[in-house]
Design an enzyme around this catalytic site. Structure first.
Site, short mmCIF file in Angstrom:
data_model
loop_
_atom_site.label_atom_id
_atom_site.label_comp_id
_atom_site.label_asym_id
_atom_site.label_seq_id
_atom_site.Cartn_x
_atom_site.Cartn_y
_atom_site.Cartn_z
N LYS A 198 48.51 -4.89 -1.29
CA LYS A 198 48.57 -4.31 0.03
C LYS A 198 47.14 -3.68 0.30
O LYS A 198 46.60 -2.90 -0.17
CB LYS A 198 49.58 -3.22 0.18
CG LYS A 198 49.65 -2.73 1.58
CD LYS A 198 50.83 -1.65 1.42
CE LYS A 198 50.82 -0.96 2.84
NZ LYS A 198 51.98 0.08 2.88
N LYS A 251 50.00 -8.56 1.55
CA LYS A 251 50.31 -8.02 2.93
C LYS A 251 49.08 -7.35 3.64
O LYS A 251 48.12 -6.70 2.63
CB LYS A 251 51.26 -6.65 2.74
CG LYS A 251 51.40 -5.84 3.91
CD LYS A 251 52.36 -4.83 3.86
CE LYS A 251 52.36 -3.78 5.25
NZ LYS A 251 52.70 -2.47 5.02
C1 PBG Z 1 54.27 2.38 4.63
C2 PBG Z 1 54.00 1.03 5.24
C3 PBG Z 1 53.17 0.39 6.28
C4 PBG Z 1 53.65 -0.84 6.75
C5 PBG Z 1 54.84 -0.98 5.74
N1 PBG Z 1 54.98 -0.01 5.04
C6 PBG Z 1 52.22 1.32 6.99
C7 PBG Z 1 51.00 1.53 6.19
O1 PBG Z 1 50.80 1.46 5.15
O2 PBG Z 1 50.07 2.19 6.83
C8 PBG Z 1 53.07 -1.66 7.56
C9 PBG Z 1 53.68 -2.58 8.39
C10 PBG Z 1 53.20 -3.27 9.39
O3 PBG Z 1 52.20 -3.05 10.06
O4 PBG Z 1 54.22 -4.04 9.85
N2 PBG Z 1 53.32 2.65 3.73
ZN ZN Z 2 53.20 4.66 3.17
#
Ligand code: PBG
Ligand code: ZN
Length: 326
Positions: A198, A251
């Site tokens: 991520k 992601k």
């Molecule tokens: C929480 C989380 C996030 C997303 C999914 N789970 C946001 C982040 O990490 O700031 C992003 C999902 C999206 O942008 O569609 N950790």
């Molecule tokens: Zn988070």
């Protein structure tokens, strides 16, 4: 005169049926997981302005939506909770009567065939907006304290009936910690879909406003990956596998097709999810709203590209719209 060509690739593009016959990648309904935002309260179906077409649902209103998803044959959902109250450690996240826990029960009662995945993180539940508890200085996330809390949150989700636990906080050791917590309580059969790779992406902005995450100070760069890094992605996936991850994720998706390909090539035996994130969805929506592109064609092209790169399934805000087409 033209040369007398032997290979003429265009021969296979002449007939629409032939084009379908030689199509290499197919986007199927079974490839799509729908993210869903559930909130505290009653009689709430609040449109999310940053994610056109999406809503925050209170659990009573969710019942009708679940029936609609069932009619469409949506294979699975990823649940996100918007709590009534926040605190420093996101205590509410592990409440057995919490908003996600209630929503899981709604799915189990009204659409038991649906694969219910839950996003496991603390940023929706902490008053500072970080993905875990903070260190004493308040300047960084306390990795190992967060691991304990993640175990508790995971247990409350599986007790409510979650089918898959999906930790998204990028804490070191999170998969092992959750695996241990689940195994100790007899949930050996519950798989973990780790948000292994991520990136610290600016494309999460529409999500943060939709989940009412207010990052008061700092950013997520001490836990999420630097978008410039490729090989570090392999390390993260490798570590999650060693800790018992059942499925991996990359992601964002559209912006990281090379990473999707790398992970699939290196770990082909692990099902790979790709998260087509809020900003990637919002960009298509915004361009379509200005009539700059044809929305459905672009959405299908992008999601097919994500599969072509190597994703086995896609978490996407387009899941419903695509299911309506298919
Ligand atoms: C929480 C989380 C996030 C997303 C999914 N789970 C946001 C982040 O990490 O700031 C992003 C999902 C999206 O942008 O569609 N950790
Ligand atoms: Zn988070």
């Amino acid at each position: 005169m033209f040369p007398d060509l032997i290979q003429r690739p265009r021969r296979l593009r002449q007939h629409p049926g032939l084009r379908r016959l030689v199509q290499e990648t197919h986007l199927r309904g079974d490839d799509l997981i729908l993210p869903l935002f559930v909130c505290a309260g009653e009689k709430i179906k609040r449109p999310i302005s940053s994610l056109p077409g999406h809503h925050q649902w209170s659990t009573d209103e969710l019942i009708a939506e679940v029936q609609a998803l069932r009619q469409l044959g949506i294979l699975g959902v990823m649940l996100f909770g918007i709590p009534a109250a926040k605190d420093a450690e996101g205590t509410y996240a592990s409440d057995d009567k919490g908003v996600v826990q209630k929503a899981i029960r709604v799915f189990k009662q009204h659409y038991p065939e649906c694969v219910v995945m839950t996003d496991l993180c603390f940023c929706e539940y902490t008053d500072h907006g970080h993905c875990g508890a903070l260190t004493a200085s308040g300047l960084d996330v306390d990795n190992d304290r967060t691991l304990e809390l993640l175990g508790q949150q995971a247990l409350s989700h599986v007790r409510a009936g979650a089918d898959v636990i999906a930790p998204s906080g990028m804490m070191d050791g999170m998969v092992a910690a959750i695996r241990n917590a689940l195994d100790e309580e007899g949930f050996r059969h519950i798989p973990i879909l780790s948000y292994s790779v991520k990136y610290s992406s600016a494309l999460y902005a529409p999500f943060r406003s939709s989940a009412q995450i207010d990052l008061k100070q700092g950013d997520r760069k001490t836990y999420q990956l630097n978008p410039a890094n490729r090989f570090e992605a392999l390390k993260e996936a490798q570590l999650d596998i060693e800790q018992g991850a059942d499925m991996l994720m990359v992601k964002p998706a559209h912006t990281y097709l090379d990473i999707i390909r790398d992970i699939k090539e290196n770990f082909p035996e692990y099902p790979l999810a790709a998260y087509h994130v809020s900003g990637e969805y919002a960009m298509i929506k915004a361009a379509a709203a200005q009539n700059l592109i044809d929305e459905v064609t672009v959405a299908l092209e992008v999601l097919t590209a994500i599969k072509r790169a190597g994703a086995d399934f896609i978490i996407t805000y387009y899941a419903k719209e695509i299911m309506e087409l298919l």
